[in-house]
Design an enzyme around this catalytic site. Structure first.
Site, short mmCIF file in Angstrom:
data_model
loop_
_atom_site.label_atom_id
_atom_site.label_comp_id
_atom_site.label_asym_id
_atom_site.label_seq_id
_atom_site.Cartn_x
_atom_site.Cartn_y
_atom_site.Cartn_z
N HIS A 38 0.84 -1.19 0.00
CA HIS A 38 0.00 0.00 0.00
C HIS A 38 0.88 1.25 0.00
O HIS A 38 1.80 1.36 0.80
CB HIS A 38 -0.91 0.01 1.23
N SER A 39 0.60 2.18 -0.92
CA SER A 39 1.30 3.46 -0.99
C SER A 39 2.80 3.21 -1.24
O SER A 39 3.15 2.55 -2.21
CB SER A 39 1.04 4.25 0.29
N THR A 40 3.67 3.70 -0.37
CA THR A 40 5.10 3.42 -0.52
C THR A 40 5.35 1.92 -0.59
O THR A 40 6.22 1.45 -1.33
CB THR A 40 5.89 4.04 0.64
#
Length: 250
Positions: free
Chosen positions: A93-95
């Protein structure tokens, strides 16, 4: 299969040795392995939750956080190749999504067993440019504003300058992992890929998530979730259902 609970600094809750398939989960900026502990309780028993712990947080808080994707995935890939047995999938998720993608490419370079599926959320496709937040140049008040805008950070943290000062080095390193990332073209992955796109995430729009299609020669699926950057957490039960169906549980 082994009955031993294999733990490492990267996999502090174990490698789910008894599960039919493992789900390695890479966290967003500033978060650690515990971000997935409560989230993962809704997964069926045959999927073994394996939250990943990067340096600089929680059980590894005395270590220096890594600010580049390359060293992070090189170390994690060695750990996975050494301790994860049987089929496994990766979620980021995300980074964590860009780390998950580069982790798959690193495992391919090593000739290690590949994951059976890659799940991503909250991050533009690798070939799509990312904006820089330049956290290292921000005051504590400006940092609080940035985190408030992104969402997902508790108010008690945002309102505590001393806590923000402690988090600043970790957040700066984590944001750099994603925002300073430079995509290097390689052949697409031979791994099925599922992307979760939030309908109200300006940093990672539906179009940005749809662009992940270019990164696999296998099946690509895009799922829309109502909400902001953290929609995979607010819609955990739906995400769990997609993951279970995708991984082919009993």
């Amino acid at each position: 299969m082994s009955t031993q609970r294999t733990t490492t600094p990267w996999l502090p809750f174990g490698a789910a040795d008894q599960a039919d398939v493992r789900l390695l989960c890479l966290p967003h900026s500033g978060a650690g392995a515990s971000a997935y502990r409560a989230w993962g309780t809704g997964l069926p028993d045959w999927i073994g939750l394996c939250p990943v712990q990067p340096p600089g947080r929680e059980t590894r808080r005395r270590e220096t956080p890594l600010s580049e994707v390359g060293p992070l995935v090189a170390a994690l890939a060695k750990d996975i190749a050494a301790v994860v047995e049987g089929p496994y999938a990766i979620l980021g998720h995300s980074t964590g999504a860009i780390c998950a993608f580069e982790l798959c490419r690193q495992l391919r370079r090593m000739g290690a067993p590949a994951p059976v599926h890659l799940f991503v959320a909250g991050r533009r496709a690798p070939q799509v440019g990312e904006h820089s937040s330049q956290l290292e140049e921000l005051t504590i008040e400006q940092l609080a504003d940035i985190l408030r805008h992104h969402g997902g950070t508790p108010d008690w943290v945002l309102n505590d300058p001393s806590m923000l000062r402690r988090l600043h080095p970790l957040l700066t390193a984590d944001f750099a992992v994603s925002e300073a990332y430079r995509y290097t073209p390689e052949p697409p992955l031979d791994i099925p890929l599922t992307a979760f796109a939030a309908t109200d995430d300006p940093r990672a729009t539906v179009v940005h998530l749809a662009a992940w299609r270019e990164q696999t020669t296998e099946q690509f699926t895009l799922h829309l979730l109502e909400g902001d950057h953290f929609a995979i957490f607010t819609h955990a039960s739906r995400v769990h259902g997609v993951i279970a169906e995708t991984l082919g549980g009993g």
